[in-house]
Design a protein around this motif. Structure first.
Motif, mmCIF file in Angstrom:
data_model
loop_
_atom_site.group_PDB
_atom_site.id
_atom_site.type_symbol
_atom_site.label_atom_id
_atom_site.label_comp_id
_atom_site.label_asym_id
_atom_site.label_seq_id
_atom_site.Cartn_x
_atom_site.Cartn_y
_atom_site.Cartn_z
ATOM 1 N N MET A 120 1.006 4.161 -2.831
ATOM 2 C CA MET A 120 0.688 5.544 -2.471
ATOM 3 C C MET A 120 1.818 6.484 -2.878
ATOM 4 O O MET A 120 1.568 7.553 -3.439
ATOM 5 C CB MET A 120 0.438 5.655 -0.972
ATOM 6 C CG MET A 120 -0.022 7.030 -0.540
ATOM 7 S SD MET A 120 -0.399 7.133 1.209
ATOM 8 C CE MET A 120 1.227 6.951 1.903
ATOM 9 N N TYR B 136 0.832 -1.207 0.000
ATOM 10 C CA TYR B 136 0.000 0.000 0.000
ATOM 11 C C TYR B 136 0.866 1.256 0.000
ATOM 12 O O TYR B 136 0.595 2.198 -0.738
ATOM 13 C CB TYR B 136 -0.918 -0.016 1.224
ATOM 14 C CG TYR B 136 -1.711 1.245 1.396
ATOM 15 C CD1 TYR B 136 -2.825 1.499 0.606
ATOM 16 C CD2 TYR B 136 -1.336 2.201 2.327
ATOM 17 C CE1 TYR B 136 -3.557 2.661 0.746
ATOM 18 C CE2 TYR B 136 -2.064 3.368 2.471
ATOM 19 C CZ TYR B 136 -3.166 3.598 1.687
ATOM 20 O OH TYR B 136 -3.869 4.758 1.821
ATOM 21 N N ARG C 235 1.699 7.057 -6.570
ATOM 22 C CA ARG C 235 0.599 7.964 -6.935
ATOM 23 C C ARG C 235 0.966 9.416 -6.625
ATOM 24 O O ARG C 235 0.687 10.320 -7.418
ATOM 25 C CB ARG C 235 -0.658 7.549 -6.167
ATOM 26 C CG ARG C 235 -1.847 8.408 -6.386
ATOM 27 C CD ARG C 235 -2.330 8.307 -7.823
ATOM 28 N NE ARG C 235 -3.428 9.216 -8.020
ATOM 29 C CZ ARG C 235 -4.476 8.971 -8.743
ATOM 30 N NH1 ARG C 235 -4.563 7.825 -9.374
ATOM 31 N NH2 ARG C 235 -5.415 9.857 -8.878
ATOM 32 N N VAL C 236 1.594 9.654 -5.471
ATOM 33 C CA VAL C 236 2.018 11.017 -5.102
ATOM 34 C C VAL C 236 3.018 11.541 -6.121
ATOM 35 O O VAL C 236 2.940 12.700 -6.544
ATOM 36 C CB VAL C 236 2.609 11.031 -3.680
ATOM 37 C CG1 VAL C 236 3.329 12.340 -3.390
ATOM 38 C CG2 VAL C 236 1.526 10.803 -2.649
#
Length: 56
Positions: A29, A25, A32-33
C-alpha cells in the motif's frame, strides 16, 4: 498459524501468519501511495495561490 524462522546464528523467530500478511499488505500500500503521488506531481504543479471568488 505460526511461522518459525531460523537465522544463521541458530536463533529462531516466530511470526504469526496474520502479522506476516499484514506487513506485506502495508508495504504494498505504501508503495502504491508513493507511485500515485509521484504520478500526480508529474502531471502538473497545483497553484498555491487561492482562486478568485466572485462576491455579490
Amino acid at each position: 498459524m505460526k511461522i518459525v524462522k531460523k537465522n544463521p546464528q541458530g536463533e529462531s523467530r516466530e511470526l504469526l501468519l496474520k502479522e506476516f500478511f499484514l506487513n506485506a499488505y502495508l508495504i504494498a500500500m505504501l508503495k502504491r501511495v508513493g507511485e500515485e503521488s509521484g504520478r500526480i506531481r508529474r502531471r502538473g504543479r497545483p497553484s498555491l495561490e487561492p482562486a478568485p471568488v466572485r462576491v455579490r
